[in-house]
Motif scaffolding. Structure first.
Motif, PDB file in Angstrom:
ATOM      1  N   SER A  55     106.736 -62.392   3.187  1.00 52.35           N
ATOM      2  CA  SER A  55     106.627 -62.523   1.734  1.00 52.35           C
ATOM      3  C   SER A  55     107.262 -63.815   1.222  1.00 52.35           C
ATOM      4  CB  SER A  55     107.255 -61.318   1.047  1.00 52.35           C
ATOM      5  OG  SER A  55     108.619 -61.163   1.426  1.00 52.35           O
ATOM      6  N   GLY A  56     108.325 -64.273   1.885  1.00 51.21           N
ATOM      7  CA  GLY A  56     108.992 -65.486   1.429  1.00 51.21           C
ATOM      8  C   GLY A  56     108.299 -66.767   1.857  1.00 51.21           C
ATOM      9  N   ARG A  57     107.327 -66.659   2.756  1.00 45.84           N
ATOM     10  CA  ARG A  57     106.656 -67.848   3.277  1.00 45.84           C
ATOM     11  C   ARG A  57     105.153 -67.854   3.009  1.00 45.84           C
ATOM     12  NH1 ARG A  57     110.129 -70.476   6.914  1.00 45.84           N
ATOM     13  NH2 ARG A  57     112.012 -69.255   7.300  1.00 45.84           N
ATOM     14  N   HIS A  58     104.623 -66.751   2.503  1.00 48.88           N
ATOM     15  CA  HIS A  58     103.176 -66.678   2.323  1.00 48.88           C
ATOM     16  C   HIS A  58     102.722 -67.349   1.036  1.00 48.88           C
ATOM     17  CE1 HIS A  58      99.328 -64.666   1.073  1.00 48.88           C
ATOM     18  NE2 HIS A  58      99.029 -65.125   2.266  1.00 48.88           N
ATOM     19  N   MET A  59     101.599 -68.016   1.138  1.00 50.64           N
ATOM     20  CA  MET A  59     100.952 -68.646  -0.010  1.00 50.64           C
ATOM     21  C   MET A  59      99.462 -68.422   0.140  1.00 50.64           C
ATOM     22  SD  MET A  59     101.191 -72.668  -1.087  1.00 50.64           S
ATOM     23  CE  MET A  59      99.583 -73.325  -0.650  1.00 50.64           C
ATOM     24  N   ASP A  60      98.750 -68.278  -0.952  1.00 45.11           N
ATOM     25  CA  ASP A  60      97.308 -68.075  -0.911  1.00 45.11           C
ATOM     26  C   ASP A  60      96.629 -69.121  -1.778  1.00 45.11           C
ATOM     27  OD1 ASP A  60      95.029 -66.143  -0.089  1.00 45.11           O
ATOM     28  OD2 ASP A  60      94.750 -66.384  -2.253  1.00 45.11           O
ATOM     29  N   CYS A  61      95.652 -69.825  -1.198  1.00 41.12           N
ATOM     30  CA  CYS A  61      94.961 -70.885  -1.935  1.00 41.12           C
ATOM     31  C   CYS A  61      94.272 -70.345  -3.181  1.00 41.12           C
ATOM     32  CB  CYS A  61      93.942 -71.561  -1.029  1.00 41.12           C
ATOM     33  SG  CYS A  61      94.635 -72.375   0.428  1.00 41.12           S
ATOM     34  N   GLY A  62      93.741 -69.123  -3.078  1.00 41.20           N
ATOM     35  CA  GLY A  62      93.050 -68.531  -4.212  1.00 41.20           C
ATOM     36  C   GLY A  62      93.968 -68.222  -5.375  1.00 41.20           C
ATOM     37  N   ILE A  63      95.247 -68.001  -5.088  1.00 41.62           N
ATOM     38  CA  ILE A  63      96.226 -67.763  -6.151  1.00 41.62           C
ATOM     39  C   ILE A  63      96.684 -69.086  -6.751  1.00 41.62           C
ATOM     40  CG2 ILE A  63      98.534 -66.859  -6.644  1.00 41.62           C
ATOM     41  CD1 ILE A  63      98.064 -64.733  -4.506  1.00 41.62           C
ATOM     42  N   GLU A  64      96.799 -70.119  -5.917  1.00 43.73           N
ATOM     43  CA  GLU A  64      97.331 -71.398  -6.361  1.00 43.73           C
ATOM     44  C   GLU A  64      96.366 -72.192  -7.227  1.00 43.73           C
ATOM     45  OE1 GLU A  64     100.475 -72.432  -5.771  1.00 43.73           O
ATOM     46  OE2 GLU A  64     100.806 -70.501  -4.780  1.00 43.73           O
ATOM     47  N   ILE A  65      95.067 -72.065  -6.988  1.00 47.22           N
ATOM     48  CA  ILE A  65      94.117 -72.993  -7.610  1.00 47.22           C
ATOM     49  C   ILE A  65      93.847 -72.696  -9.078  1.00 47.22           C
ATOM     50  CG2 ILE A  65      92.005 -71.710  -6.985  1.00 47.22           C
ATOM     51  CD1 ILE A  65      90.797 -74.506  -6.289  1.00 47.22           C
ATOM     52  N   PHE A  66      94.028 -71.452  -9.510  1.00 49.06           N
ATOM     53  CA  PHE A  66      93.804 -71.091 -10.908  1.00 49.06           C
ATOM     54  C   PHE A  66      95.053 -70.456 -11.512  1.00 49.06           C
ATOM     55  CE2 PHE A  66      89.271 -70.449  -9.357  1.00 49.06           C
ATOM     56  CZ  PHE A  66      88.763 -71.571  -9.989  1.00 49.06           C
ATOM     57  N   ASP A  67      95.149 -70.518 -12.829  1.00 53.92           N
ATOM     58  CA  ASP A  67      96.091 -69.692 -13.578  1.00 53.92           C
ATOM     59  C   ASP A  67      95.305 -68.458 -13.992  1.00 53.92           C
ATOM     60  OD1 ASP A  67      97.494 -68.406 -15.711  1.00 53.92           O
ATOM     61  OD2 ASP A  67      98.621 -70.244 -16.075  1.00 53.92           O
ATOM     62  N   SER A  68      95.499 -67.370 -13.270  1.00 54.30           N
ATOM     63  CA  SER A  68      94.627 -66.199 -13.446  1.00 54.30           C
ATOM     64  C   SER A  68      94.666 -65.633 -14.854  1.00 54.30           C
ATOM     65  CB  SER A  68      95.007 -65.104 -12.440  1.00 54.30           C
ATOM     66  OG  SER A  68      96.345 -64.678 -12.631  1.00 54.30           O
ATOM     67  N   GLU A  69      95.787 -65.793 -15.529  1.00 45.59           N
ATOM     68  CA  GLU A  69      95.892 -65.237 -16.884  1.00 45.59           C
ATOM     69  C   GLU A  69      95.161 -66.108 -17.903  1.00 45.59           C
ATOM     70  OE1 GLU A  69      97.149 -62.299 -17.553  1.00 45.59           O
ATOM     71  OE2 GLU A  69      97.622 -62.038 -15.418  1.00 45.59           O
ATOM     72  N   SER A  70      95.511 -67.383 -17.959  1.00 45.62           N
ATOM     73  CA  SER A  70      94.914 -68.244 -18.977  1.00 45.62           C
ATOM     74  C   SER A  70      93.470 -68.602 -18.664  1.00 45.62           C
ATOM     75  CB  SER A  70      95.744 -69.529 -19.119  1.00 45.62           C
ATOM     76  OG  SER A  70      95.702 -70.294 -17.934  1.00 45.62           O
ATOM     77  N   GLN A  71      93.090 -68.573 -17.374  1.00 41.38           N
ATOM     78  CA  GLN A  71      91.730 -68.948 -17.002  1.00 41.38           C
ATOM     79  C   GLN A  71      90.833 -67.751 -16.713  1.00 41.38           C
ATOM     80  OE1 GLN A  71      93.017 -72.095 -13.921  1.00 41.38           O
ATOM     81  NE2 GLN A  71      91.335 -73.104 -15.011  1.00 41.38           N
ATOM     82  N   ASP A  72      91.362 -66.547 -16.838  1.00 41.55           N
ATOM     83  CA  ASP A  72      90.576 -65.314 -16.696  1.00 41.55           C
ATOM     84  C   ASP A  72      89.844 -65.257 -15.360  1.00 41.55           C
ATOM     85  OD1 ASP A  72      89.589 -62.832 -17.510  1.00 41.55           O
ATOM     86  OD2 ASP A  72      87.768 -63.703 -18.363  1.00 41.55           O
TER      87      ASP A  72
END
Length: 349
Positions: A259-276
């Motif tokens: 959990s402390g080292r994981h990153m996901d490209c799909g999470i990083e590329i958008f702001d899920s809240e403001s960009q829906d």
């Protein structure tokens, strides 16, 4: 020539030298250019049609632009490339077929769904390390509208998207691999196998892909004798928020807390809240453009020394979905290191 690579464990390869990424490019659409990584992309196309007559041609245009830019940044000319490894999400790889024709290169057309750039990098690295080419290109693309048209609903339908869905990235990432001349090397690979847990929800691809990601990470650990502490980051392609939670649970059940080292490209590329964008981003272009714009610079600067890059794919088609088939997943692992890691470790990779 001496031995160039070593078969490691059940599925991995450890390269003796490690092909280097000597040029990369990221070309994205308007929505991606409004996200958190906006300042890092090479090109942001404001027109989703990219001046073309249809979505598929637009995706091909993204490929051509990214390929030309990667070659320019690599400091070589097109004729020095020997092979092209490339793919997209569309039937019969039509974005790639039409987008790369002007490159006039021998091509291996690849389909690994959203994991395609991982497959392309694996095969490209093997080819260079084995001495079959001085330079090759690995590339993958996707387009929101062309993917929606093929896999889901016409845009005019205006369907409601469940919160578990991801937003297909409009973009292309292109990489030139060579024997030397870069700041980041591919030191090893762990190709993935198909994992099918029987899930049938094509609107929740993160859940379908997470078991495959876990499987490849565990095999990478076993094959290389490593654990989470040996990587600055373990980066999946496009599990999104839903898939990330499932992956972390799978890994914990196997005795690893990433959990402390994981990153996901799909999470990083958008702001899920403001960009829906709900769960996050997806598509062949997702992990490809994040690699070129965000991950490689971290390694080049030395902020990160070694990462496990793990593009993930959901292997469905409109035919298999309409026939009620499950959605198998796959994930290809690529170990990326700063070129000075080997020297700092006394020559050990």
């Amino acid at each position: 020539m001496g031995k160039k690579e070593v078969q490691t464990g059940k599925a991995s390869i450890q390269f003796a030298e490690g092909p280097q990424i000597i040029g990369s490019a990221s070309v994205v659409g308007k929505k991606e250019g409004e996200g958190p990584l906006a300042e890092r992309f090479d090109v942001i196309e404001p027109d989703p049609m990219v001046g073309c007559d249809n979505w598929e041609e637009a995706e091909s245009a993204l490929q051509k632009e990214a390929a030309d830019l990667a070659i320019e940044k690599a400091g070589i000319v097109r004729s020095e490339l020997r092979y092209l490894f490339a793919g997209d999400l569309l039937g019969q790889l039509i974005a790639t077929s039409f987008g790369t024709v002007d490159l006039e290169l021998p091509i291996f057309g690849l389909y690994g769904a959203c994991s395609t750039i991982g497959e392309a990098l694996c095969l490209g690295a093997m080819t260079v390390e084995a001495g079959y080419a001085e330079y090759v290109m690995s590339m993958a693309s996707s387009h929101f509208a062309s993917a929606e048209k093929q896999f889901r609903f016409p845009l005019e339908y205006g369907n409601q998207r469940p919160l578990s869905t991801t937003w297909t990235v409009t973009g292309c990432g292109s990489f030139v691999l060579g024997r030397k001349g870069g700041s980041v090397r591919i030191s090893g690979i762990t190709p993935g196998k198909i994992v099918d847990m029987g899930l049938r929800d094509s609107m929740n691809m993160g859940a379908c892909m997470a078991p495959a990601a876990s499987d490849t990470i565990l095999r990478n650990f076993e094959d290389f004798g490593r654990g989470p502490e040996d990587y600055d980051r373990i980066i999946t392609g496009d599990l999104g928020k839903v898939g990330q939670k499932i992956l972390l649970d799978f890994m914990k059940s196997s005795g690893y807390d990433i959990s402390g080292r994981h990153m996901d490209c799909g999470i990083e590329i958008f702001d899920s809240e403001s960009q829906d964008t709900h769960s996050g981003g997806s598509g062949c272009g997702c992990s490809a453009v994040v690699l070129a714009s965000f991950i490689l610079p971290k390694l080049e600067s030395g902020e990160w020394r070694r990462v496990l890059f793990l593009p993930t794919g959901a292997l469905l088609s409109s035919t298999s979905y309409n026939e009620g088939r499950s959605v198998p997943g796959i994930a290809h692992g690529v170990v990326l290191e700063s070129v000075d890691v080997r020297a700092a470790s006394g020559g050990r990779l």
